[in-house]
Design an enzyme around this catalytic site. Structure first.
Site, PDB file in Angstrom:
ATOM      1  N   THR A 162      26.780   7.560  42.221  1.00  0.00           N
ATOM      2  CA  THR A 162      25.604   6.962  41.791  1.00  0.00           C
ATOM      3  C   THR A 162      25.893   6.226  40.654  1.00  0.00           C
ATOM      4  OG1 THR A 162      24.362   8.826  41.036  1.00  0.00           O
ATOM      5  CG2 THR A 162      23.692   8.281  43.506  1.00  0.00           C
ATOM      6  N   LYS A 188      30.098  14.794  41.873  1.00  0.00           N
ATOM      7  CA  LYS A 188      29.445  13.643  41.456  1.00  0.00           C
ATOM      8  C   LYS A 188      27.977  14.240  40.579  1.00  0.00           C
ATOM      9  CE  LYS A 188      25.728  11.515  42.180  1.00  0.00           C
ATOM     10  NZ  LYS A 188      24.150  11.745  41.971  1.00  0.00           N
ATOM     11  N   THR A 199      22.581  20.283  39.071  1.00  0.00           N
ATOM     12  CA  THR A 199      22.000  18.862  39.421  1.00  0.00           C
ATOM     13  C   THR A 199      23.067  17.933  39.884  1.00  0.00           C
ATOM     14  OG1 THR A 199      20.825  19.437  37.303  1.00  0.00           O
ATOM     15  CG2 THR A 199      20.201  17.511  38.491  1.00  0.00           C
ATOM     16  N   GLU A 281      25.242  10.452  31.180  1.00  0.00           N
ATOM     17  CA  GLU A 281      24.597   8.937  31.163  1.00  0.00           C
ATOM     18  C   GLU A 281      24.678   8.724  29.656  1.00  0.00           C
ATOM     19  OE1 GLU A 281      22.035   8.661  35.145  1.00  0.00           O
ATOM     20  OE2 GLU A 281      21.154   9.237  33.447  1.00  0.00           O
ATOM     21  N   ASN A 404      18.272   4.772  31.692  1.00  0.00           N
ATOM     22  CA  ASN A 404      17.071   5.470  32.229  1.00  0.00           C
ATOM     23  C   ASN A 404      15.739   4.667  32.171  1.00  0.00           C
ATOM     24  OD1 ASN A 404      18.206   7.696  33.576  1.00  0.00           O
ATOM     25  ND2 ASN A 404      19.046   8.093  31.694  1.00  0.00           N
ATOM     26  N   SER A 409      15.687   6.046  39.805  1.00  0.00           N
ATOM     27  CA  SER A 409      16.543   7.035  40.383  1.00  0.00           C
ATOM     28  C   SER A 409      15.534   7.827  41.036  1.00  0.00           C
ATOM     29  CB  SER A 409      17.245   7.833  39.646  1.00  0.00           C
ATOM     30  OG  SER A 409      16.754   8.491  38.566  1.00  0.00           O
TER      31      SER A 409
END
Lengths: 409, 409
Positions: A162, A188, A199, A281, A404, A409
């Site tokens: 993603t 991923k 997660t 991220e 973010n 998401s």
């Protein structure tokens, strides 16, 4: 949507050459579930005799495919099996439509592959709360079946991304009773990463022959040493799924949860877990946090995660600031036992603080210079007992905010 | 160091006009503890007969002045008292030097003011781990004493700031038994803000006459409804101190922990707590999160804080993204009881999700429009019971990263 063309500075140089796992075939296609012009659905077909173990998110709001996998994972079966994964839509918090979509996908896969539906495991990752356009997936099943190949695992790794900036894979080859045994895994995950469990989506394959209870026990134990000890942002997804499939095709049997197979599996899981952190991220630093001398191992982990999840520690790391005061703060707030005047803190081998204060030998320039490295070790001794734990995290940067504050998401 | 000339967009228009508290005098000076050209030490002198109550950080690595206050706060006394606070250096994690520095300051204040040392309360806020240059404080005590005035509380509020972008004050005036009673409070705090307790310094003064046990009981209870329910970044400081002083000069006595005095004190504490959130490092949005329908009040608070502390929720708010999926995620990870299919979520009055899915009446444009407001309400009903809790937080922005990747705190 976030710019995912920029690859994490912490990424490995290239996707590794993974061993071919006899009995496991892979394919990935562009189905346009959400993303355009990239592979977003992957299929893995597993030969009859394959055993499967799984670990799943503990979220109380977990997604429909997770619930479906959990219902199926405990079954022993000599039938084949399959794993189908889509990116772009998590099929999470989608009401009763969620289970319907999951069933539509798994029953279509069962029909196309001729495998019982209770052996079809699915995952969905991406946006929460939007209905899964599952016909885009089922419409590609014939093409996926045609493309199945035992050399396509990298395609599969690409197809489950993603916001990941690179595809993640890890493999190992060992010998058991003179027979070569192989392990290959893909993962991923880059945001919403925290225990329990880490997660993300992870699929690991081996040609060892391993009975389901042994496989499950080994997987659960190793998850606590790897994926459950990483954190990017302390947020836990509704879709975490880790599946481990053993085809048995090598003929080499593993009957206990110790020994060389466990060690090799541990290495593959740790490598994949680290790659997820390295794709955190906005990450620019990879940080290993080791806590020793705690009253218990659990206390050590509580301290380590308090440090790893502290926004103030993570921003200090981003700023290459050897700000050990924020580490003291994080230990203090963790809730686990600590005594201010017994703590010692090291950056790598540099002793920074001990006996409740900065160390006389410590030189701020040394600390500042150390923090410029891309890979960092923060070592804390609590000075109370023998409990220890190691966790891995990344820094908190402007990149995280950019990704973010824009990406749904 | 962070640029603190830029005032938070959420700041009140101006510092309020606070009532004069008879029996309480204030002064602040530029002592150069760390900062130059700004007031950084404040002194409050309290008349004989003043009672004091306090609440302190639960951090296991709390600073020397906190330990000193805790040792002194329980004493009843008819002597006067004083509070001395410096900004720029937290005197935390400074080994045995920490207690020596605290004692040097409090004994010097005792000597200059002619008040017993066990009635001198000190706080230090700022950098952790550096020795407090306490002579810079003690060298200013004569000047501080000369400047003491019952109208200088705003100076005191200015003098305790670190990364705060505005001075924080709140006051109230009520009548008890026909006598006017006043409350005036000041606070500092903008980063490292989380329960318990809300990671800041707060000093509140009243001219009511209140016995110490009543004062302490009221303060502790109201802290749980105010400062313990705010969070900026989930990090808890080593210096949190909240002192409440009642001079008794009004002649009006408060003997129980309910009634108009409690309500007025609650309002002052809530206002100060909200101001701290409004000065959250980098904050551009003020967010009230109300959770109802949880199994217990404690569960409701766990859910509310999980939402308030989630980096993914906070960045979505920063991006004005009505991303309710991340709220579902945060509830799921909180650990408190929840059932995905019983949740309902509102942004203000806009019903967004219910029965485990987005609401049919919900229009994404309405949500997006709502999120553009500066003050937001996120309302969640868990659907399980009658437990409820309200917490306050701010968004997570590039400003937070900028401040904390550079500023050594």
């Amino acid at each position: 949507m976030a710019d995912i063309t920029h690859v994490s500075p912490l990424a490995p140089a290239e996707f590794p050459t993974l061993p071919v796992i006899e009995g496991a075939e892979f394919a990935a296609v562009e189905a346009g579930v959400k993303y355009q012009n990239r592979k977003d659905v992957m299929l893995a077909r597993l030969a009859p005799g394959t055993t499967l173990a799984g670990v799943f998110t503990k979220s109380s709001t977990r997604a429909a495919p997770v619930l479906d996998c959990q219902a199926k994972i405990g079954l022993d079966s000599s039938d084949g099996a399959a794993i189908i994964v889509n990116a772009g839509n998590a099929n999470a918090f989608t009401g009763k439509n969620g289970a319907e979509a999951t069933n539509a996908v798994t029953s279509a896969v069962a029909s196309v592959l001729g495998v019982p539906e209770n052996r079809i495991f699915s995952s969905s990752t991406g946006v929460i709360g939007e209905p899964l356009p599952y016909d885009r997936i089922t419409g590609k099943l014939d093409e996926l079946k045609q493309r199945l190949s035992d050399t396509s695992i990298q395609d599969a790794a690409e197809g489950i991304r993603t916001t990941d900036t690179f595809a993640k894979g890890s493999g190992a080859e060992i010998e058991i009773d003179g027979k070569p045994v192989k392990i290959a895994g893909i993962a991923k995950g880059s945001g919403m990463i925290a225990p329990d469990m880490a997660t993300m989506l992870v699929y690991i394959f081996t040609d060892a022959k391993i009975a389901r209870p042994v496989l499950q026990s080994m997987l659960s134990e190793l998850t606590d040493l790897t994926f459950n000890n990483i954190t990017v942002d302390s947020d836990t997804s509704t879709s975490d799924t880790l599946l481990l499939a053993a085809t048995g095709a090598s003929g080499a049997e593993v009957t206990d949860t110790t020994g060389p197979f466990r060690d090799a599996l541990h290495q593959v899981m740790l490598d994949l877990a680290h790659q997820v952190v390295r794709d955190g991220e906005g990450a620019t630093k990879f940080v290993e946090i080791s806590v020793s001398g705690a009253a218990t191992d659990a206390d050590a982990r509580t301290h380590a995660l308090a440090i790893a999840n502290s926004p103030l520690v993570k921003t200090a790391v981003a700023g290459e600031d050897p700000n050990w005061g924020r580490i003291v703060m994080a230990i203090g707030k963790s809730g686990a036992a600590a005594d201010r005047d017994l703590l010692s803190i090291k950056f790598g081998d540099i002793l920074v603080a001990e006996n409740g204060w900065v160390c006389e030998s410590y030189n701020e320039d040394d600390g500042a210079s150390y923090m410029k490295q891309q890979d960092l070790n923060i070592n804390v001794d609590i000075g109370l007992g023998t409990g220890q734990s190691t966790v891995w995290t990344c820094d908190l940067t402007h990149g995280y905010i950019t990704i973010n504050a824009d990406y749904r998401s």
